[in-house]
Design an enzyme around this catalytic site. Structure first.
Site, short mmCIF file in Angstrom:
data_model
loop_
_atom_site.label_atom_id
_atom_site.label_comp_id
_atom_site.label_asym_id
_atom_site.label_seq_id
_atom_site.Cartn_x
_atom_site.Cartn_y
_atom_site.Cartn_z
CG HIS A 242 -1.17 0.16 1.98
ND1 HIS A 242 -2.12 -0.59 1.35
CD2 HIS A 242 -1.70 1.39 2.08
CE1 HIS A 242 -3.17 0.14 1.07
NE2 HIS A 242 -2.94 1.35 1.50
CG ASN A 243 2.64 1.69 -0.92
OD1 ASN A 243 1.69 0.90 -0.90
ND2 ASN A 243 3.67 1.55 -1.72
#
Length: 340
Positions: A242-243
């Site tokens: 994620h991210n």
């Protein structure tokens, strides 16, 4: 599909030496070429096959000079490898263009839209509020969640799962079994030793001309977006957390893993089984070798890194040269210890 050698030469911008009217219906390896096939010669270790091949045509570079008689027709182009790649692209586009229409049973929600000349295979599923551009191909057992956006000319291969809110650009290709937009690995440890799930409320954005390999996973952001930038190429079985941000034209080989919130620069090369910890920044044009571990920021562009701790290649090779000598140095040390 059949084309004359002259027609193929026109596609490639090449010149024909031989019978340009012969028909081509197949792409061959030069060592396995048969009548009706076309091959290419770019690596000179395969040159002996030119004089034996039965392929009807062979693509060669402009400056190639044969040293023996041969029977095949030549198509001379600026660069043989690039020319054959262009031919493969043209052949692939022809195959793709034949896939148009809707196969049943398939499902698209009334609130979703699909552009012109698209393809939906049987057993595909398109959820609410999805927008698909023109010439988009959705193969069987693909699932698109709520609000997915897919740009023109993109292809989603069989069995890929695209979670809600994912944005995919133009001319992208998502291969079988890929999962785009699944939850990031976010858990908060509690005092009693359990873990509390942190909701993952962001999405994944894939820009134009990106390829995602089979069974790769790209996690949605906790907040904001996980971003794969224009021209990136991701191999099979790659994990992107994620991210993460992957820079333009960066390539990532199979079984590499990139932990959360790390930013990879543009034009980087990440080899197979490399691992990168979270919250790092990797400079542009960095090459990370196979099985290399990266645990700190890489701020200097253009480095090549090898080894468990990601050493600069020159330092790594020096260290490795000493490492190979350790048994010899140990023997010498024991001899010295025996001396009075």
């Amino acid at each position: 599909m059949e084309f004359t050698i002259i027609q193929i030469a026109e596609i490639l911008g090449g010149k024909v030496e031989g019978d340009g009217q012969e028909k081509i219906s197949r792409l061959d390896k030069i060592q396995e070429g048969e009548k009706g096939g076309i091959a290419f010669l770019s690596n000179m270790k395969y040159e002996p096959f030119l004089y034996k091949t039965k392929a009807s045509a062979v693509i060669v570079s402009e400056d190639f000079e044969p040293n023996k008689p041969f029977e095949t027709t030549l198509i001379r182009v600026k660069n043989a490898y690039t020319g054959f790649t262009r031919l493969l692209e043209a052949y692939a586009e022809l195959n793709k263009s034949q896939l148009v229409g809707i196969e049943e049973p398939s499902f698209i929600h009334d609130s979703s839209y699909m552009g012109q000349d698209g393809y939906r295979a049987a057993y595909s599923y398109i959820g609410k509020n999805c927008i698909l551009g023109d010439h988009v191909k959705i193969h069987s057992h693909v699932s698109l969640g709520v609000g997915v956006r897919i740009g023109d000319h993109s292809i989603i291969h069989a069995g890929a799962k695209i979670y809600e809110g994912t944005v995919i650009g133009k001319h992208c290709e998502i291969h079988s079994g890929a999962v785009i937009g699944s939850d990031g690995f976010g858990y908060a440890p509690q005092e009693d030793g359990t873990y509390k799930t942190i909701p993952q409320l962001g999405n994944v954005i894939i820009e134009d001309h990106v390829s995602i390999g089979a069974n790769s996973t790209i996690d949605r952001a906790t907040m904001g977006s996980t971003i794969i930038k224009k021209g990136a190429k991701i191999d099979n079985q790659v994990q992107i957390a994620h991210n993460v941000v992957i820079g333009e034209n960066t390539v990532i080989a199979a079984q590499a893993g990139i932990s959360g919130s790390t930013e990879i620069g543009k034009n980087c090369v990440i080899a197979g089984k490399a691992g990168i910890v979270g919250h790092l920044k990797i400079a542009d044009n960095t090459t990370i070798g196979a099985n290399t571990g990266i645990s700190k920021n890489i701020t200097k562009p253009g480095q090549t890194l090898l080894g468990y701790m990601g050493y600069d290649i020159k330092e790594f090779l020096k260290s490795y040269a000493l490492f190979k000598k350790l048994p010899e140095l140990q023997d010498k040390l024991r001899e010295l210890e025996k001396k009075p």
